[in-house]
Design an enzyme around this catalytic site. Structure first.
Site, PDB file in Angstrom:
ATOM      1  N   ARG A  73       0.336  -5.449   5.362  1.00  0.00           N
ATOM      2  CA  ARG A  73      -0.730  -5.847   4.539  1.00  0.00           C
ATOM      3  C   ARG A  73      -0.916  -7.485   4.910  1.00  0.00           C
ATOM      4  O   ARG A  73       0.096  -8.145   4.931  1.00  0.00           O
ATOM      5  CB  ARG A  73      -0.881  -5.740   3.185  1.00  0.00           C
ATOM      6  CG  ARG A  73      -2.056  -5.882   2.446  1.00  0.00           C
ATOM      7  CD  ARG A  73      -1.459  -5.432   0.744  1.00  0.00           C
ATOM      8  NE  ARG A  73      -2.755  -5.565   0.033  1.00  0.00           N
ATOM      9  CZ  ARG A  73      -2.620  -5.300  -1.325  1.00  0.00           C
ATOM     10  NH1 ARG A  73      -1.451  -5.092  -1.832  1.00  0.00           N
ATOM     11  NH2 ARG A  73      -3.699  -5.448  -1.918  1.00  0.00           N
ATOM     12  N   HIS A 122      12.166   0.814   1.673  1.00  0.00           N
ATOM     13  CA  HIS A 122      11.513  -0.415   2.050  1.00  0.00           C
ATOM     14  C   HIS A 122      12.581  -1.287   2.916  1.00  0.00           C
ATOM     15  O   HIS A 122      12.136  -2.535   3.161  1.00  0.00           O
ATOM     16  CB  HIS A 122      11.424  -1.376   0.532  1.00  0.00           C
ATOM     17  CG  HIS A 122      10.329  -0.711  -0.005  1.00  0.00           C
ATOM     18  ND1 HIS A 122       8.906  -0.557   0.439  1.00  0.00           N
ATOM     19  CD2 HIS A 122      10.124  -0.533  -1.359  1.00  0.00           C
ATOM     20  CE1 HIS A 122       8.122  -0.411  -0.698  1.00  0.00           C
ATOM     21  NE2 HIS A 122       8.894  -0.012  -1.731  1.00  0.00           N
ATOM     22  N   GLY A 174       0.787  -1.375   0.053  1.00  0.00           N
ATOM     23  CA  GLY A 174      -0.089   0.095  -0.114  1.00  0.00           C
ATOM     24  C   GLY A 174       0.938   1.285   0.046  1.00  0.00           C
ATOM     25  O   GLY A 174       0.327   2.343   0.389  1.00  0.00           O
ATOM     26  N   THR A 175       2.072   1.101  -0.217  1.00  0.00           N
ATOM     27  CA  THR A 175       2.901   2.123  -0.354  1.00  0.00           C
ATOM     28  C   THR A 175       2.555   3.339  -1.174  1.00  0.00           C
ATOM     29  O   THR A 175       2.797   4.702  -0.736  1.00  0.00           O
ATOM     30  CB  THR A 175       4.478   1.758  -0.809  1.00  0.00           C
ATOM     31  OG1 THR A 175       4.698   0.393   0.038  1.00  0.00           O
ATOM     32  CG2 THR A 175       5.522   2.689  -0.144  1.00  0.00           C
ATOM     33  N   THR A 176       2.430   3.155  -2.369  1.00  0.00           N
ATOM     34  CA  THR A 176       2.085   4.145  -3.360  1.00  0.00           C
ATOM     35  C   THR A 176       0.759   5.154  -2.867  1.00  0.00           C
ATOM     36  O   THR A 176       0.916   6.220  -3.053  1.00  0.00           O
ATOM     37  CB  THR A 176       1.683   3.535  -4.762  1.00  0.00           C
ATOM     38  OG1 THR A 176       2.714   2.706  -5.261  1.00  0.00           O
ATOM     39  CG2 THR A 176       1.469   4.607  -5.827  1.00  0.00           C
ATOM     40  N   LYS A 213      -5.064  -3.750  -8.563  1.00  0.00           N
ATOM     41  CA  LYS A 213      -6.580  -3.584  -7.940  1.00  0.00           C
ATOM     42  C   LYS A 213      -6.503  -2.604  -6.586  1.00  0.00           C
ATOM     43  O   LYS A 213      -7.444  -2.083  -6.391  1.00  0.00           O
ATOM     44  CB  LYS A 213      -7.127  -4.675  -7.772  1.00  0.00           C
ATOM     45  CG  LYS A 213      -7.273  -5.801  -9.262  1.00  0.00           C
ATOM     46  CD  LYS A 213      -7.658  -7.049  -8.763  1.00  0.00           C
ATOM     47  CE  LYS A 213      -8.068  -7.555 -10.272  1.00  0.00           C
ATOM     48  NZ  LYS A 213      -8.825  -9.074  -9.905  1.00  0.00           N
TER      49      LYS A 213
END
Length: 331
Positions: free
Chosen positions: A151, A127, A70-72, A288
């Site tokens: 996540r 990261h 979910g980094t972006t 998605k």
């Protein structure tokens, strides 16, 4: 890729790489086991640069996560929250450049790239696991803050596989999902093992909750507006009562949504150019963003294997990620 070391240290780092355990070309490039973490060559160089040359500011804020967690999305939210008084939504930097161009990725930075902005606080992303970051920034006395998002590992695996397939050189044979699944479970994954990565920041957040804001992707999806307010508070730019009345939180959530970001031309046809010279199409960073997409890819046996690993790794530590057969959080 080109390396990020300076000339006088290049020979030393190349010798180091020659002595490290490796996995050749599984993901398109060789992975090296450096300080217990699997990294691409340029990330090894980047880690050495941070550990030896990064000079922090006490107001620095770091976005931290395992890849494909979910980094972006979080990067877009953090940048937009911090700069909401500087930019109007109708003429916003995110309309013209991808989220990865909004603030530096430390993993491939050169020392001269660390001071890219005079803004305070400075935003950085990485990261790298907690244990790989220099104590000069992870020590609570540094003043630095960290936002971490984790996540469900099953969704991380699926998203990682799609990401790797898109970037894998065409001259290499196809990489099967079973192959990536087995490597993920063994911990042989870029920035892996996954569970060690999560636990490093979870334990640090338990020790210094005022310095590390620990998010779960699934909870962010359920309540994005609540998490925007938490982020703003943690980053030192809380949402005012007037802003709430004016719908600022909702505007931020909608502006940074995957639906909006993927509709932008820059994220359809633009590219992200890393400092190493590596070029990644912006559209590759988006898919998605759904919770539970793993159900379309994992067999029941695969699901059970990852859930067992998660249970064993996190047992008794107060962290729940993933799900049991009944769909309840695991402990």
């Amino acid at each position: 890729m080109s390396c990020v070391t300076t000339d006088d240290s290049e020979q030393k780092t190349l010798q180091l790489l020659a002595d490290l355990p490796r996995v050749d070309a599984t993901f398109g490039d060789t992975l090296y086991l450096y300080q217990g973490v699997w990294l691409f060559r340029d990330a090894v160089f980047g880690a050495m640069q941070i550990q030896n040359h990064f000079n922090h500011h006490p107001t620095d804020i770091f976005l931290t996560s395992f890849m494909k967690s979910g980094t972006t999305w979080l990067r877009s939210l953090m940048f937009t929250i911090l700069n909401r008084s500087r930019f109007d939504f109708s003429d916003h930097p995110l309309l013209r450049k991808g989220p990865h161009d909004c603030f530096p990725v430390l993993d491939t930075c050169k020392p001269e790239d660390y001071a890219v902005t005079d803004n305070s606080p400075r935003l950085f992303a990485t990261h790298f696991p907690h244990k790989m970051l220099p104590s000069s920034i992870t020590d609570p006395s540094s003043g630095c803050k960290f936002v971490y998002v984790c996540r469900d590992p099953k969704d991380v695996l699926v998203s990682m596989w799609h990401f790797v397939v898109k970037l894998r050189p065409k001259e290499l044979p196809p990489l099967s999902f079973d192959e990536v699944f087995n490597l993920f479970c063994e911990g042989v994954m870029i920035y892996g093992p996954y569970w060690d990565h999560v636990l490093g920041f979870w334990n640090a957040a338990f020790q210094s909750p005022e310095k590390i804001l620990f998010f779960k992707y699934e909870e962010m999806k359920r309540d994005p507006e609540g998490h925007v307010k938490k982020l703003a508070e943690f980053m030192g730019v809380p949402i005012s009562g007037q802003e709430e009345e004016d719908g600022m939180v909702k505007k931020i959530v909608e502006f940074c949504s995957i639906e909006h970001l993927t509709s932008l031309e820059v994220n359809k046809n633009g590219v992200y150019k890393a400092n190493t010279g590596y070029i990644v199409p912006n559209e590759t960073f988006f898919r998605k963003g759904e919770v539970g997409d793993w159900k379309c890819h994992l067999t029941e046996a695969m699901k059970d294997q990852i859930d067992r690993i998660t249970h064993d790794k996190l047992k008794g530590l107060g962290l729940t990620i993933g799900a049991t057969n009944e769909g309840h959080p695991m402990t």
